[in-house]
Design a protein around this motif. Sequence first.
Motif, PDB file in Angstrom:
ATOM      1  N   GLU A 165       0.805  -1.218   0.000  1.00  0.00           N
ATOM      2  CA  GLU A 165       0.000   0.000   0.000  1.00  0.00           C
ATOM      3  C   GLU A 165       0.842   1.275   0.000  1.00  0.00           C
ATOM      4  O   GLU A 165       0.303   2.376   0.113  1.00  0.00           O
ATOM      5  CB  GLU A 165      -0.922  -0.001   1.238  1.00  0.00           C
ATOM      6  N   VAL A 166       2.145   1.110  -0.140  1.00  0.00           N
ATOM      7  CA  VAL A 166       3.055   2.256  -0.085  1.00  0.00           C
ATOM      8  C   VAL A 166       3.460   2.688  -1.495  1.00  0.00           C
ATOM      9  O   VAL A 166       3.885   1.872  -2.315  1.00  0.00           O
ATOM     10  CB  VAL A 166       4.316   1.919   0.737  1.00  0.00           C
ATOM     11  N   GLY A 167       3.338   3.975  -1.780  1.00  0.00           N
ATOM     12  CA  GLY A 167       3.819   4.517  -3.046  1.00  0.00           C
ATOM     13  C   GLY A 167       5.283   4.901  -2.924  1.00  0.00           C
ATOM     14  O   GLY A 167       5.716   5.399  -1.874  1.00  0.00           O
ATOM     15  N   VAL A 168       6.044   4.652  -3.976  1.00  0.00           N
ATOM     16  CA  VAL A 168       7.469   5.009  -3.994  1.00  0.00           C
ATOM     17  C   VAL A 168       7.672   6.128  -5.009  1.00  0.00           C
ATOM     18  O   VAL A 168       7.495   5.929  -6.214  1.00  0.00           O
ATOM     19  CB  VAL A 168       8.354   3.804  -4.376  1.00  0.00           C
ATOM     20  N   LEU A 169       8.009   7.309  -4.529  1.00  0.00           N
ATOM     21  CA  LEU A 169       8.276   8.435  -5.422  1.00  0.00           C
ATOM     22  C   LEU A 169       9.763   8.437  -5.760  1.00  0.00           C
ATOM     23  O   LEU A 169      10.606   8.664  -4.890  1.00  0.00           O
ATOM     24  CB  LEU A 169       7.883   9.758  -4.762  1.00  0.00           C
ATOM     25  N   ARG A 170      10.051   8.154  -7.029  1.00  0.00           N
ATOM     26  CA  ARG A 170      11.449   8.166  -7.485  1.00  0.00           C
ATOM     27  C   ARG A 170      11.701   9.491  -8.195  1.00  0.00           C
ATOM     28  O   ARG A 170      11.330   9.674  -9.347  1.00  0.00           O
ATOM     29  CB  ARG A 170      11.720   6.995  -8.423  1.00  0.00           C
ATOM     30  N   VAL A 171      12.301  10.421  -7.475  1.00  0.00           N
ATOM     31  CA  VAL A 171      12.677  11.704  -8.085  1.00  0.00           C
ATOM     32  C   VAL A 171      13.877  11.406  -8.984  1.00  0.00           C
ATOM     33  O   VAL A 171      14.970  11.090  -8.502  1.00  0.00           O
ATOM     34  CB  VAL A 171      13.023  12.755  -7.019  1.00  0.00           C
ATOM     35  N   ASP A 188      15.107  -1.214  -6.324  1.00  0.00           N
ATOM     36  CA  ASP A 188      15.297  -2.665  -6.304  1.00  0.00           C
ATOM     37  C   ASP A 188      15.252  -3.217  -4.876  1.00  0.00           C
ATOM     38  O   ASP A 188      14.684  -4.295  -4.627  1.00  0.00           O
ATOM     39  CB  ASP A 188      16.626  -3.045  -6.962  1.00  0.00           C
ATOM     40  N   ALA A 189      15.835  -2.479  -3.931  1.00  0.00           N
ATOM     41  CA  ALA A 189      15.811  -2.919  -2.533  1.00  0.00           C
ATOM     42  C   ALA A 189      14.383  -2.894  -1.987  1.00  0.00           C
ATOM     43  O   ALA A 189      13.974  -3.787  -1.231  1.00  0.00           O
ATOM     44  CB  ALA A 189      16.713  -2.041  -1.681  1.00  0.00           C
ATOM     45  N   LEU A 190      13.615  -1.896  -2.370  1.00  0.00           N
ATOM     46  CA  LEU A 190      12.220  -1.793  -1.913  1.00  0.00           C
ATOM     47  C   LEU A 190      11.360  -2.888  -2.526  1.00  0.00           C
ATOM     48  O   LEU A 190      10.499  -3.478  -1.857  1.00  0.00           O
ATOM     49  CB  LEU A 190      11.660  -0.416  -2.259  1.00  0.00           C
ATOM     50  N   LYS A 191      11.587  -3.197  -3.799  1.00  0.00           N
ATOM     51  CA  LYS A 191      10.835  -4.278  -4.444  1.00  0.00           C
ATOM     52  C   LYS A 191      11.160  -5.615  -3.784  1.00  0.00           C
ATOM     53  O   LYS A 191      10.264  -6.449  -3.581  1.00  0.00           O
ATOM     54  CB  LYS A 191      11.136  -4.315  -5.939  1.00  0.00           C
ATOM     55  N   ALA A 192      12.423  -5.807  -3.438  1.00  0.00           N
ATOM     56  CA  ALA A 192      12.823  -7.041  -2.755  1.00  0.00           C
ATOM     57  C   ALA A 192      12.171  -7.145  -1.380  1.00  0.00           C
ATOM     58  O   ALA A 192      11.975  -8.253  -0.854  1.00  0.00           O
ATOM     59  CB  ALA A 192      14.343  -7.096  -2.617  1.00  0.00           C
ATOM     60  N   ALA A 193      11.820  -5.987  -0.801  1.00  0.00           N
ATOM     61  CA  ALA A 193      11.175  -5.976   0.526  1.00  0.00           C
ATOM     62  C   ALA A 193       9.648  -6.103   0.423  1.00  0.00           C
ATOM     63  O   ALA A 193       8.955  -6.033   1.438  1.00  0.00           O
ATOM     64  CB  ALA A 193      11.543  -4.690   1.260  1.00  0.00           C
ATOM     65  N   GLY A 194       9.138  -6.242  -0.792  1.00  0.00           N
ATOM     66  CA  GLY A 194       7.706  -6.490  -0.938  1.00  0.00           C
ATOM     67  C   GLY A 194       6.882  -5.378  -1.546  1.00  0.00           C
ATOM     68  O   GLY A 194       5.658  -5.510  -1.689  1.00  0.00           O
ATOM     69  N   PRO A 196       5.303  -3.557  -4.519  1.00  0.00           N
ATOM     70  CA  PRO A 196       5.043  -3.923  -5.919  1.00  0.00           C
ATOM     71  C   PRO A 196       5.675  -2.932  -6.903  1.00  0.00           C
ATOM     72  O   PRO A 196       5.733  -1.729  -6.646  1.00  0.00           O
ATOM     73  CB  PRO A 196       3.506  -3.867  -6.021  1.00  0.00           C
ATOM     74  N   ALA A 197       6.124  -3.457  -8.041  1.00  0.00           N
ATOM     75  CA  ALA A 197       6.728  -2.614  -9.070  1.00  0.00           C
ATOM     76  C   ALA A 197       5.738  -1.555  -9.557  1.00  0.00           C
ATOM     77  O   ALA A 197       6.137  -0.442  -9.931  1.00  0.00           O
ATOM     78  CB  ALA A 197       7.194  -3.478 -10.242  1.00  0.00           C
ATOM     79  N   ALA A 198       4.445  -1.886  -9.516  1.00  0.00           N
ATOM     80  CA  ALA A 198       3.416  -0.944  -9.981  1.00  0.00           C
ATOM     81  C   ALA A 198       3.296   0.277  -9.082  1.00  0.00           C
ATOM     82  O   ALA A 198       2.686   1.281  -9.465  1.00  0.00           O
ATOM     83  CB  ALA A 198       2.061  -1.659 -10.062  1.00  0.00           C
ATOM     84  N   ASN A 199       3.868   0.192  -7.879  1.00  0.00           N
ATOM     85  CA  ASN A 199       3.784   1.313  -6.925  1.00  0.00           C
ATOM     86  C   ASN A 199       4.889   2.346  -7.141  1.00  0.00           C
ATOM     87  O   ASN A 199       4.929   3.369  -6.452  1.00  0.00           O
ATOM     88  CB  ASN A 199       3.863   0.797  -5.492  1.00  0.00           C
TER      89      ASN A 199
END
Length: 334
Positions: A165-171, A188-194, A196-199
């Motif tokens: 449920e967390v959005g990742v803002l990649r500036v 990549d580290a955040l995706k490995a922690a669960g 979703p790539a769609a976030n």
Amino acid sequence: MNTKLTAKRQTLAKLAAAALALCAFGSAQAADPVKIGFLVKQAEEPWFQDEWRYAEQAAKDKGFTLVKIGVPNGEKMIAAIDNLAAQKAQGFVICAPDVKLGKAIERAAKRHNMKVISVDDRLLDGAGKPVATIPHMGISGYEIGKQVGLGLAAEIKSRGWAPAEVGVLRVAFDQLPTGRERTMGAVDALKAAGVPAANIVDAPQTKTDTESAFNAANIAFTKQQKFKRWVAVGLNDEAVLGAVRAAEGRGLKSDAIIGIGIGGSKTALNEFTKPAATGFYGTVMISPKRHGYETSTMLYDWIVSNKMPPVETLTSGVLMTRANQAKVRADMGL
């Protein structure tokens, strides 16, 4: 005999005097003052201000003259190198405005018989490969980025947030290779922690400063309103701070956004000294002292002792937060 002996002594005295004069001339030549340039792409950024400050300390310790010049574009960069040559500088440290100017920098240095070391951003040739003849001090962008991602993942877990449920803002500042490496390492580290790539939400910035990041983040937040909780990553502290400020403008406080920057600059320290915690949770501290002091010292030794620095020196980082900032800074000798 006495006359011949006197003449011989006079000849020997003249030869000795000439030898002494030659030695004195050689000593004077060897003692010529050393002048070094330190060129950075964005002189107004705190990180580069810190690098300059430590380079000045190296100049004081080693006894050379430091010339600091901001070079925001290629034209001003070449003019600055020519200016250094006119000042009889023997070399320069540079963080170029565009890494693809590597061969132009190499040619300019050779033309003026100056030594050069790159710092922070590795210089590339026309084929996109590192210019091997120019020693470099930088960081492993991807690994530093992973440290950011791991720090964010740990804090997400600590707060009991659901990664899905967390959005990742990649500036994003992908035109700079190390910029992309840093943010992708974090993602990549955040995706490995669960997470979703769609976030993953990209927010491309036009420059590497806070204002540009703020504008990019604002646009991204407008387009993506389904997430109530966010984490922010970026090339540097300024990028993440811009994202945090944009989030605050939309009512997202420190309990809804976690930002971890890179650099350990004054930007980060200013956030940590505020009375209440902000969404700027932490920064992966890189040592501006190493990047400013050590590059200048290595260049000085190369000039006076012909001791060429290593082709590549990579420095590491440490996660610094509001809670441990004093200890981290003390451990780094800051």
